[in-house]
Design a protein around this motif. Structure first.
Motif, PDB file in Angstrom:
ATOM      1  N   ALA A 126      43.279  33.895  37.263  1.00  0.00           N
ATOM      2  CA  ALA A 126      43.014  32.464  37.124  1.00  0.00           C
ATOM      3  C   ALA A 126      43.555  31.671  38.308  1.00  0.00           C
ATOM      4  CB  ALA A 126      43.631  31.952  35.824  1.00  0.00           C
ATOM      5  N   ARG A 127      44.603  32.174  38.925  1.00  0.00           N
ATOM      6  CA  ARG A 127      45.206  31.491  40.067  1.00  0.00           C
ATOM      7  C   ARG A 127      44.545  31.887  41.382  1.00  0.00           C
ATOM      8  NH1 ARG A 127      51.371  32.342  42.283  1.00  0.00           N
ATOM      9  NH2 ARG A 127      51.522  30.440  43.520  1.00  0.00           N
ATOM     10  N   ASP A 133      46.125  38.347  26.426  1.00  0.00           N
ATOM     11  CA  ASP A 133      46.335  37.625  27.683  1.00  0.00           C
ATOM     12  C   ASP A 133      47.357  38.367  28.536  1.00  0.00           C
ATOM     13  OD1 ASP A 133      44.611  35.623  26.948  1.00  0.00           O
ATOM     14  OD2 ASP A 133      46.166  34.311  26.156  1.00  0.00           O
ATOM     15  N   VAL A 134      47.240  38.218  29.857  1.00  0.00           N
ATOM     16  CA  VAL A 134      48.154  38.884  30.791  1.00  0.00           C
ATOM     17  C   VAL A 134      48.712  37.855  31.762  1.00  0.00           C
ATOM     18  CG1 VAL A 134      48.396  40.642  32.585  1.00  0.00           C
ATOM     19  CG2 VAL A 134      46.852  41.043  30.639  1.00  0.00           C
ATOM     20  N   ILE A 175      43.928  32.828  19.724  1.00  0.00           N
ATOM     21  CA  ILE A 175      44.377  31.656  20.481  1.00  0.00           C
ATOM     22  C   ILE A 175      44.932  32.148  21.811  1.00  0.00           C
ATOM     23  CG2 ILE A 175      45.946  29.690  20.537  1.00  0.00           C
ATOM     24  CD1 ILE A 175      46.101  29.907  17.464  1.00  0.00           C
ATOM     25  N   PRO A 176      44.391  31.701  22.953  1.00  0.00           N
ATOM     26  CA  PRO A 176      44.949  32.109  24.247  1.00  0.00           C
ATOM     27  C   PRO A 176      46.421  31.721  24.361  1.00  0.00           C
ATOM     28  CG  PRO A 176      42.809  31.090  24.532  1.00  0.00           C
ATOM     29  CD  PRO A 176      43.197  30.858  23.100  1.00  0.00           C
ATOM     30  N   SER A 188      47.405  35.158  36.337  1.00  0.00           N
ATOM     31  CA  SER A 188      47.210  35.358  34.903  1.00  0.00           C
ATOM     32  C   SER A 188      45.748  35.646  34.613  1.00  0.00           C
ATOM     33  CB  SER A 188      47.676  34.125  34.121  1.00  0.00           C
ATOM     34  OG  SER A 188      47.061  32.946  34.615  1.00  0.00           O
ATOM     35  N   TRP A 189      45.543  36.350  33.502  1.00  0.00           N
ATOM     36  CA  TRP A 189      44.200  36.703  33.045  1.00  0.00           C
ATOM     37  C   TRP A 189      44.078  36.297  31.573  1.00  0.00           C
ATOM     38  CZ3 TRP A 189      46.880  39.054  36.756  1.00  0.00           C
ATOM     39  CH2 TRP A 189      46.224  39.381  37.947  1.00  0.00           C
ATOM     40  N   TYR A 190      43.190  35.344  31.306  1.00  0.00           N
ATOM     41  CA  TYR A 190      42.986  34.850  29.952  1.00  0.00           C
ATOM     42  C   TYR A 190      41.988  35.731  29.194  1.00  0.00           C
ATOM     43  CZ  TYR A 190      45.136  30.343  31.295  1.00  0.00           C
ATOM     44  OH  TYR A 190      45.991  29.358  31.737  1.00  0.00           O
ATOM     45  N   THR A 191      42.228  35.872  27.912  1.00  0.00           N
ATOM     46  CA  THR A 191      41.308  36.533  26.979  1.00  0.00           C
ATOM     47  C   THR A 191      40.686  37.810  27.554  1.00  0.00           C
ATOM     48  OG1 THR A 191      39.510  35.017  27.660  1.00  0.00           O
ATOM     49  CG2 THR A 191      40.790  34.438  25.689  1.00  0.00           C
TER      50      THR A 191
END
Length: 402
Positions: free
Chosen positions: A386-387, A314-315, A347-348, A371-374
């Motif tokens: 994501a935002r 994640d980032v 797990i994220p 943010s960047w998930y997975t």
């Protein structure tokens, strides 16, 4: 706008006034109320104050004291010449041996302010000079060159600020619109956030390593196969090296900062699970991300997959405007992430990282950018945050051992 002109006085009276103002200036920087007419008492710096209020107070006190020192004509000219010749001036150097009497009187207090800022930001004592002076906007250069008396303001760390407080050479406060660049020239007292962030990330990484969140990466000789980035378990390869995710281009949509703020200073927190089963955190400095709406092409390594157990990470991208206490950030991350256990599947971690940041920081620093998930080790192409405040284009990239 017409220049502000000082009244004519005798040489003796000018010297006396300059010495009096120098004393008042040093007193202001040391947190003592200045006797200058119209001056506003400095804010309290009690031990219960947050890191944000400490740094903001130091910058504001410095701005007011510096403004008062500009009553001395030769010093005002020296500062103007320096400001027109450089985009950013080291305040410690400016008030050093070549400064006029009014300027040199500031040097001990500037050095003290530097040390206090380093302490408030959780930086090493040997970080060095941090305070800087700059002209707020290029559009002010003509007025400054013509002799218009400048105001002096501290760089705000509150992106939602509606007004900016600036000081004149008599210590009087002026309220300026935070969203409208004034015509009158304004000097901004700021810190070298790029230098501070580099020192801060070093501190952050040191603290994370000490707490077991940033163990050394695997050796190149035990990294994934050069033919494919899909292996989640390291295997020996004839071509020693490791797979990474590389940022080919990146853009942020809106930093929403007032005119008094300087360039953004952005860093990313990359997280996943290390081979010891603990959460691992790596930081990535992104000093080139200065302006919103601009596409940058850094070809920068974002994730080193040889450091992570799974093929996912994640980032979280953050911005440091100047107030971040990196030791406090490391503690907050460690307290939250060390409680997360590897259960044999990824797990994220984005939400855990965001929840770890103290609520008071969301109104100032560090600002949450996106943010960047997975993110996968096979991810390629454009990835929207994501935002929805930024995007990256990435490709898998194999780094070979030389």
């Amino acid at each position: 706008m017409s220049p502000f002109r000082m009244s004519r006085t005798s040489r003796t009276r000018r010297s006396a006034l300059a010495l009096a103002l120098c004393a008042a200036t040093v007193a202001t920087l040391q947190g003592v109320a200045s006797p200058t007419a119209g001056a506003t008492p400095a804010a309290s710096t009690s031990s219960s104050s947050s890191s944000t209020s400490k740094v903001g107070h130091i910058e504001d006190s410095t701005a007011r004291a510096f403004a008062e020192s500009l009553s001395e004509g030769s010093w005002r000219t020296q500062v103007r010449t320096a400001a027109l010749a450089s985009d950013q001036i080291d305040l410690r150097a400016l008030t050093g041996r070549t400064a006029t009497r009014a300027g040199s009187a500031l040097e001990p207090a500037i050095a003290t302010a530097d040390r206090r800022i380093a302490e408030a930001k959780g930086l090493a004592a040997d970080t060095g000079s941090l305070l800087r002076l700059r002209l707020a906007a290029p559009s002010m250069r003509a007025e400054l060159a013509s002799g218009t008396a400048p105001l002096v303001a501290a760089a705000t760390t509150d992106d939602s600020a509606e007004t900016i407080t600036a000081y004149d050479s008599r210590g009087r406060a002026h309220t300026l619109d935070a969203r409208r660049t004034p015509d009158r020239p304004v000097y901004v007292v700021d810190i070298d956030v790029s230098r501070a962030m580099a020192a801060g990330l070093k501190t952050l990484n040191k603290e994370l390593t000490a707490r077991g969140l940033a163990t050394p990466a695997k050796q190149l000789s035990t990294s994934a196969s050069a033919s494919s980035p899909t292996s989640s378990s390291p295997t020996r390869s004839a071509a020693a090296g490791f797979w990474t995710t590389r940022i080919d281009s990146v853009q942020l949509s809106n930093d929403e900062e007032p005119w008094v703020s300087g360039d953004a200073e952005v860093f990313s927190i990359v997280s996943g699970f290390g081979f010891d089963g603990k959460v691992r955190v790596d930081t990535v400095d992104m000093p080139y991300l200065d302006n919103d709406g601009t596409t940058y092409y850094p070809n920068q390594i974002l994730v080193n997959w040889s450091s992570y157990k799974y093929n996912l990470a994640d980032v979280v991208m953050m911005e440091d405007d100047g107030d971040t206490n990196y030791q406090a950030l490391a503690k907050a991350l460690a307290d939250a992430l060390l409680t997360i256990t590897d259960l044999g599947t990824y797990i994220p971690l984005v939400n855990a990282i965001l929840d770890a940041i103290p609520a008071s920081w969301w109104t100032n620093d560090p600002d949450y950018v996106d943010s960047w998930y997975t993110l996968a080790n096979t991810s390629t192409g454009r990835l929207n945050g994501a935002r929805a405040n930024g995007w990256l284009t990435v490709t898998p990239y194999f780094v070979t051992q030389s």
